[in-house]
Write an enzyme that holds these catalytic residues in place. Structure first.
Site, PDB file in Angstrom:
ATOM      1  N   HIS A 122      42.364  49.581  45.746  1.00 49.99           N
ATOM      2  CA  HIS A 122      43.085  50.708  45.133  1.00 49.99           C
ATOM      3  C   HIS A 122      43.290  51.821  46.159  1.00 49.99           C
ATOM      4  O   HIS A 122      44.376  52.374  46.291  1.00 49.99           O
ATOM      5  CB  HIS A 122      42.269  51.321  43.985  1.00 49.99           C
ATOM      6  N   ASP A 134      42.224  49.116  34.952  1.00 46.57           N
ATOM      7  CA  ASP A 134      43.438  49.118  35.762  1.00 46.57           C
ATOM      8  C   ASP A 134      44.640  48.669  34.950  1.00 46.57           C
ATOM      9  O   ASP A 134      45.744  49.171  35.124  1.00 46.57           O
ATOM     10  CB  ASP A 134      43.272  48.176  36.957  1.00 46.57           C
ATOM     11  N   HIS A 164      37.057  45.888  45.771  1.00 44.46           N
ATOM     12  CA  HIS A 164      38.056  46.106  44.721  1.00 44.46           C
ATOM     13  C   HIS A 164      38.547  47.564  44.759  1.00 44.46           C
ATOM     14  O   HIS A 164      39.754  47.820  44.794  1.00 44.46           O
ATOM     15  CB  HIS A 164      37.414  45.776  43.364  1.00 44.46           C
ATOM     16  N   GLU A 165      37.608  48.485  44.813  1.00 40.15           N
ATOM     17  CA  GLU A 165      37.970  49.910  44.837  1.00 40.15           C
ATOM     18  C   GLU A 165      38.690  50.274  46.132  1.00 40.15           C
ATOM     19  O   GLU A 165      39.581  51.113  46.141  1.00 40.15           O
ATOM     20  CB  GLU A 165      36.724  50.788  44.653  1.00 40.15           C
TER      21      GLU A 165
HETATM   22 ZN   LIG Z   1      40.181  48.667  39.569  1.00 34.00          ZN
END
Ligand SMILES: [Zn+2]
EC number: 3.4.24.-
Length: 339
Positions: A58, A148, A54-55
């Site tokens: 980004h 987010d 997930h990170e």
């Molecule tokens: Zn996030």
């Protein structure tokens, strides 16, 4: 102090485990082994992999906007990609990328698990992991800082309301939500919910504080916020005279000037006895110049209550914490009335 352990690098980004995360991992694995249920340990490790992915989502998009990513840090409540700064124009895409990765993983695993799954201790691993990824994506889309969704909301709002106001709106939603979570957490004695609510509350608070200071203090220098021509004392003033002087002027700290030069500073905290003169108790002043910018001033003020503005050895002004707070309120009003 650095309370984290570096694991390895992906896409040039170091992945680090915070000490609290390691403790949490040890507890989970310990409990799993004690209960003869390895499922939870495996699930936790795969959840950790999901959070990293997930990170990385980004980070991948952020890198395209030229953002430097210091590291991805894992805490028991989630992961953070530490970026040097998030460019305003890229915030929407960078914000969406993480939850998008989680949703893709969740949906793919959900489909796969309909045909094939790995059963450990009677639990379906892929199916459970798919639900966790969908939750991870969903939770992060809540439109509140520091999730987010808060960034996405700010990016959308800031087209209409400006960056500062949008940040405040998103942060206030975040804080309200955190208080609701805290209430439910306390009522149900759910420690995870309580921790998450605190994380959300302080995350929102910090984000709005940072943006506020950066926006309203942009291009502000020492000479813009200092109190000019401050009253001062001389080194040979007796402490008794100094106490009367303080009472008259009502500041807690003063510059000490001798022959037109700043030689020290003295404040209420330096005096312990009534004997002696100012020279015996004064300390070394923290000095800036008229053009020192606000970031540097704030950095210097971390260890002192006031800094002195000096140009060519001559005292020009003084900046106390009160000066900063007052300037902040006025600049904030100015910023609000602008749009
Ligand atoms: Zn996030």
């Amino acid at each position: 102090m650095n309370y984290s352990i570096r694991l390895f690098k992906i896409m040039g980004i170091p992945i680090e485990l915070h000490i609290t995360f390691i403790l949490f991992l040890v507890v989970i694995i310990g409990l799993s082994i004690m209960n003869n249920s390895i499922f939870w340990a495996v699930l936790f490790i795969l959840l950790f992999v999901s959070v990293v992915l997930h990170e990385l989502g980004h980070s991948y998009v952020a890198k395209k906007y030229g953002v430097k990513i210091e590291k991805i840090l894992l805490l028991p409540i989630g992961g953070v990609a530490m970026m040097d700064k998030i460019p305003k124009e890229g915030e929407l895409r960078i914000g969406i990328a993480g939850p998008l990765v989680s949703f893709i993983i969740g949906i793919v695993l959900l489909i796969v698990s309909q045909f094939f799954d790995i059963n450990i201790n009677g639990y379906p691993l892929l199916y459970t992991l798919s639900l966790l990824n969908l939750m991870l994506g969903g939770f992060n889309l809540i439109p509140a800082f520091p999730m987010d969704g808060g960034r996405i909301l700010r990016a959308i709002l800031s087209k209409k309301y400006g960056y500062l106001k949008s940040t405040k709106i998103a942060a206030n939603i975040g804080k309200s939500l955190a208080l609701i979570m805290l209430l439910f957490g306390l009522l149900s004695m759910n420690i995870i919910l309580i921790l998450v609510s605190l994380f959300v509350y302080f995350g929102a608070e910090q984000e709005s504080r940072v943006v506020e200071v950066e926006t309203i203090f942009k291009n502000i220098k020492a000479k813009d916020i200092m109190t000019p021509n401050p009253v001062y004392v001389t080194p040979d003033m007796s402490i008794e005279e100094f106490l009367d002087f303080m009472l008259k002027h009502k500041y807690f700290g003063y510059p000490v000037v001798e022959n037109g030069k700043l030689v020290g500073c003295i404040g209420i905290g330096n005096i312990h006895k009534k004997e002696g003169t100012v020279r015996d108790y004064m300390e070394k002043p923290v000095v800036v110049s008229e053009d020192t910018d606000i970031k540097e001033i704030l950095r210097k003020m971390a260890n002192t209550d006031r800094v002195f503005v000096v140009e060519g050895g001559k005292l020009k002004g003084i900046i106390s914490k009160t000066d900063i707070l007052r300037a902040m309120s006025i600049l904030e009003l100015k910023e609000e009335l602008k749009d």
